[in-house]
Design a protein around this motif. Sequence first.
Motif, mmCIF file in Angstrom:
data_model
loop_
_atom_site.group_PDB
_atom_site.id
_atom_site.type_symbol
_atom_site.label_atom_id
_atom_site.label_comp_id
_atom_site.label_asym_id
_atom_site.label_seq_id
_atom_site.Cartn_x
_atom_site.Cartn_y
_atom_site.Cartn_z
ATOM 1 N N CYS A 205 -7.426 24.125 42.058
ATOM 2 C CA CYS A 205 -7.712 23.281 40.898
ATOM 3 C C CYS A 205 -9.215 23.229 40.660
ATOM 4 O O CYS A 205 -9.995 23.145 41.603
ATOM 5 C CB CYS A 205 -7.171 21.873 41.147
ATOM 6 S SG CYS A 205 -7.443 20.800 39.725
ATOM 7 N N LYS A 207 -10.472 20.898 38.327
ATOM 8 C CA LYS A 207 -10.724 19.716 37.500
ATOM 9 C C LYS A 207 -11.627 18.683 38.153
ATOM 10 O O LYS A 207 -12.305 17.935 37.476
ATOM 11 C CB LYS A 207 -9.396 19.054 37.083
ATOM 12 C CG LYS A 207 -8.552 19.905 36.156
ATOM 13 C CD LYS A 207 -9.204 20.076 34.810
ATOM 14 C CE LYS A 207 -8.536 21.124 33.956
ATOM 15 N NZ LYS A 207 -8.568 22.484 34.499
ATOM 16 N N PHE A 208 -11.602 18.581 39.451
ATOM 17 C CA PHE A 208 -12.458 17.615 40.165
ATOM 18 C C PHE A 208 -12.326 16.193 39.637
ATOM 19 O O PHE A 208 -13.320 15.533 39.344
ATOM 20 C CB PHE A 208 -13.926 18.061 40.134
ATOM 21 C CG PHE A 208 -14.183 19.278 40.971
ATOM 22 C CD1 PHE A 208 -14.322 19.167 42.354
ATOM 23 C CD2 PHE A 208 -14.246 20.535 40.386
ATOM 24 C CE1 PHE A 208 -14.532 20.299 43.134
ATOM 25 C CE2 PHE A 208 -14.448 21.667 41.158
ATOM 26 C CZ PHE A 208 -14.595 21.546 42.534
ATOM 27 N N CYS A 209 -11.107 15.709 39.496
ATOM 28 C CA CYS A 209 -10.911 14.281 39.250
ATOM 29 C C CYS A 209 -11.563 13.580 40.453
ATOM 30 O O CYS A 209 -11.399 14.037 41.591
ATOM 31 C CB CYS A 209 -9.419 13.962 39.168
ATOM 32 S SG CYS A 209 -8.629 14.907 37.858
ATOM 33 N N TYR A 211 -11.178 11.081 42.332
ATOM 34 C CA TYR A 211 -10.432 10.512 43.460
ATOM 35 C C TYR A 211 -9.738 11.572 44.306
ATOM 36 O O TYR A 211 -9.188 11.278 45.352
ATOM 37 C CB TYR A 211 -9.351 9.538 42.927
ATOM 38 C CG TYR A 211 -8.501 10.175 41.849
ATOM 39 C CD1 TYR A 211 -7.469 11.035 42.154
ATOM 40 C CD2 TYR A 211 -8.785 9.949 40.498
ATOM 41 C CE1 TYR A 211 -6.725 11.645 41.166
ATOM 42 C CE2 TYR A 211 -8.049 10.556 39.508
ATOM 43 C CZ TYR A 211 -7.021 11.409 39.846
ATOM 44 O OH TYR A 211 -6.302 12.035 38.867
ATOM 45 N N CYS A 212 -9.731 12.835 43.865
ATOM 46 C CA CYS A 212 -8.739 13.794 44.366
ATOM 47 C C CYS A 212 -9.322 14.823 45.327
ATOM 48 O O CYS A 212 -10.370 15.428 45.087
ATOM 49 C CB CYS A 212 -8.087 14.490 43.181
ATOM 50 S SG CYS A 212 -6.760 15.593 43.680
ATOM 51 N N VAL A 214 -7.674 17.604 46.244
ATOM 52 C CA VAL A 214 -7.061 18.933 46.075
ATOM 53 C C VAL A 214 -8.077 20.054 45.784
ATOM 54 O O VAL A 214 -7.992 21.129 46.390
ATOM 55 C CB VAL A 214 -5.949 18.879 44.993
ATOM 56 C CG1 VAL A 214 -5.457 20.274 44.623
ATOM 57 C CG2 VAL A 214 -4.788 18.029 45.474
ATOM 58 N N PRO A 215 -9.064 19.857 44.899
ATOM 59 C CA PRO A 215 -9.994 20.958 44.645
ATOM 60 C C PRO A 215 -10.750 21.383 45.911
ATOM 61 O O PRO A 215 -11.207 22.519 46.007
ATOM 62 C CB PRO A 215 -10.969 20.382 43.612
ATOM 63 C CG PRO A 215 -10.203 19.290 42.941
ATOM 64 C CD PRO A 215 -9.329 18.704 44.011
ATOM 65 N N GLN A 249 -1.258 23.070 39.713
ATOM 66 C CA GLN A 249 -1.797 21.699 39.638
ATOM 67 C C GLN A 249 -2.039 21.290 38.190
ATOM 68 O O GLN A 249 -1.864 20.141 37.826
ATOM 69 C CB GLN A 249 -3.101 21.586 40.435
ATOM 70 C CG GLN A 249 -2.934 21.694 41.925
ATOM 71 C CD GLN A 249 -2.094 20.580 42.513
ATOM 72 O OE1 GLN A 249 -1.824 19.568 41.867
ATOM 73 N NE2 GLN A 249 -1.660 20.764 43.742
ATOM 74 N N THR A 250 -2.493 22.252 37.375
ATOM 75 C CA THR A 250 -2.639 22.008 35.933
ATOM 76 C C THR A 250 -1.984 23.225 35.278
ATOM 77 O O THR A 250 -2.650 24.109 34.760
ATOM 78 C CB THR A 250 -4.126 21.880 35.543
ATOM 79 O OG1 THR A 250 -4.820 23.031 36.002
ATOM 80 C CG2 THR A 250 -4.762 20.664 36.170
ATOM 81 N N PHE A 318 -1.425 19.080 32.550
ATOM 82 C CA PHE A 318 -2.641 18.289 32.342
ATOM 83 C C PHE A 318 -2.653 17.896 30.872
ATOM 84 O O PHE A 318 -2.382 18.727 30.002
ATOM 85 C CB PHE A 318 -3.875 19.132 32.701
ATOM 86 C CG PHE A 318 -5.129 18.310 32.837
ATOM 87 C CD1 PHE A 318 -5.337 17.545 33.965
ATOM 88 C CD2 PHE A 318 -6.085 18.298 31.841
ATOM 89 C CE1 PHE A 318 -6.487 16.768 34.104
ATOM 90 C CE2 PHE A 318 -7.240 17.529 31.966
ATOM 91 C CZ PHE A 318 -7.440 16.765 33.104
ATOM 92 N N ARG A 357 -11.330 12.348 34.059
ATOM 93 C CA ARG A 357 -10.090 12.968 33.583
ATOM 94 C C ARG A 357 -10.292 13.762 32.284
ATOM 95 O O ARG A 357 -9.422 14.507 31.863
ATOM 96 C CB ARG A 357 -9.000 11.909 33.396
ATOM 97 C CG ARG A 357 -8.424 11.385 34.678
ATOM 98 C CD ARG A 357 -7.626 12.425 35.435
ATOM 99 N NE ARG A 357 -6.323 12.688 34.843
ATOM 100 C CZ ARG A 357 -5.425 13.525 35.366
ATOM 101 N NH1 ARG A 357 -5.690 14.190 36.473
ATOM 102 N NH2 ARG A 357 -4.270 13.714 34.774
#
Length: 628
Positions: A205, A207-209, A211-212, A214-215, A249-250, A318, A357
């Motif tokens: 991913c 996106k680098f939200c 809180y996340c 995953v990236p 993920q997206t 997304f 987001r």
Amino acid sequence: MAHNVYLETFGCQMNELDSELVTSAMRGMGYQFVSDPAKAQVVLYNTCSVREHAEQKVWSRLGELALRKAREPRLVVGVMGCMAEREGEKLLKRMPVVDVLVGPGELDKLPGLVDNAIRTRLSLLDEKETQELLATPENERPDVSLLLSAGQVALAGQTSRRSATLAAAQDTLELLDLSRAISPDDLAAKGGAGRAAYVRITRGCNKFCTYCVVPFTRGAEVHRPPQAIVDECKKLADAGVIEVTLLGQTVNHYRFEHGASVSVGGVIQPQKGRAYGITNDPSGDPHRGESVTTFADLLHMIHEKVPAIKRLRFVTSFPRSFGNDILQVMRDSPRMCRYLHVPAQTGSDRLLKLMNRQYNVGEYLEFLDRARSFLHQPEIGRPLTLAGDIIVGFPTETEDDFEATKVLMRKAAYKNCYIFKYSPRPGTIAIDKFEDDVPDMVKRRRNAELLDLQDVIGKEVMAEFAGLTTDVFVTGVSKRQGRLTKARIAGEQGLEMGHVHSHAHTHAVAATTTAKPAGVSLTIGGKKLGGGDGNNDDDRGCAIDAASTIVGVEREDERDAMVPGRGGSNTPPTAAGPIQMSSRTDGDVIAFFDLPQGMSPDDLIGTIVKFKVKRCEPLALHGEMVGP
Ligand code: SAM
Ligand code: SF4
């Protein structure tokens, strides 16, 4: 000598798929999978780092294994997945019981590393030492795990985000997907579950939200070549699969540029997603054209080239860059499911910014309206259903922000919504930038309020299904049916329910089990599901994240059908009375009906039938089968 392996999976569908691929690779090397960890010489955990709770479970499992290893010094223990990547070699220091550490981007190396670990342990512990060790009273034994970790490590570190030149090297992880072994016999043995499969289209991913994690654990966004995806769908269809869920993920940001593709040894390599920026142009992917396969193109290709796939679905979407081109393909392709899982995370514009987001509430709701205008067609038995994710208690969340989330949920009208309490994760942007200042009690209260609200919304959404005739995919015999059957037999035999379990050879009890590959179990919200004897009563899942709370899912008759393909058995019960079957609409709504007279469950499990809705509940429909 064949080694027994026990593999337990925590977390999302990506992890489930990873476990399936690793299992198939290791089986090919002669390993056998068992459902009882006590019978395994190799214990593997496929881990999740999205929230702290999921990691705590693994730490406690490892603590237990350290004690066991003092008695069985040849035991090999492996940690794979996001926790391995996030913790890195620190994990070996804290838990030297671990011999193998493999990140999600290096899973193709796992079988080889396990092999090495087995040999290393044997060479570290010769026969004499082992005998001496075992002869020593348990409380006097040295901490052998501390001395003898086999130290087999494969982690991506930060390499996955380096320049595109790395893409010229062979993507060995792709080989794991490409070598997926699909045996019609294995699928048939799994009943309804065997007819549904996941196919990865995008890894990682970008996106680098804030809180996340995953990236950082799964690395940069990488798209698989379209032909490899289509070929995998064909292989699955040839083996009997009728429902495919594409994973990313997206997922809607899939794009493959043929002009920039790289081949190694004749194999087209997956491609890193380029940073084009996120657009919200409803007309579709601005880069579509002859040399680009967009997500819409990919859906169309699979739909047209693999008609034996009767249901094509995808998660997770997304809310930005979801163009009308995708919605059009969904509307015009009869075998595409009318279901979108499209997380909002919060209804507060201020928090959406802090979360990075990249959309606001107005844009999110505009997208839902656009999706409905294309896809919501209850008049032809094809309503659109929506699922969401919400995080409560993100840093600085005020009561006003929280109220705004309630407003969003009412407008979104989700069929179901996964509500998470914010969990600060090491390595993420939010943990460095923001204090976790919403007290846990407040997070809990907000979580409970949203669950209640979603219960009301879910009821209203489901009420719209009344009288509808629609197609359903029969996943198995319902759990409630299984329990009734169990209870009936217990009554007849004068047994406690617990005893029935141990008499699982009885024909009717076998009917309650969920067929799964031996030894591959899934842990959701800290509870071990399935695997084992497949007779676990807590067999429930969630569309994206295992540790979530699912509104209304506590009703036992709904649990077996929450995860695509789960539920059901091959064996018809012998007990008298109508048998309740469980199934799913193409909008992922659970539907129950009585088995028509003269039919056996096996006639229906894994097939698509016509279903007429009689009664609606918040998360389930009840009705009758009205045709094949
Ligand atoms: N890629 C998907 C998306 O952006 O919609 C979601 C993937 S994420 C692994 C699954 C869900 O976990 C997210 O939608 C979010 O609601 C939740 N989540 C992720 N990080 C979290 C955290 N630190 N605390 C609480 N929930 C979190
Ligand atoms: Fe995490 Fe999803 Fe955001 Fe990616 S898009 S960072 S996976 S929440």
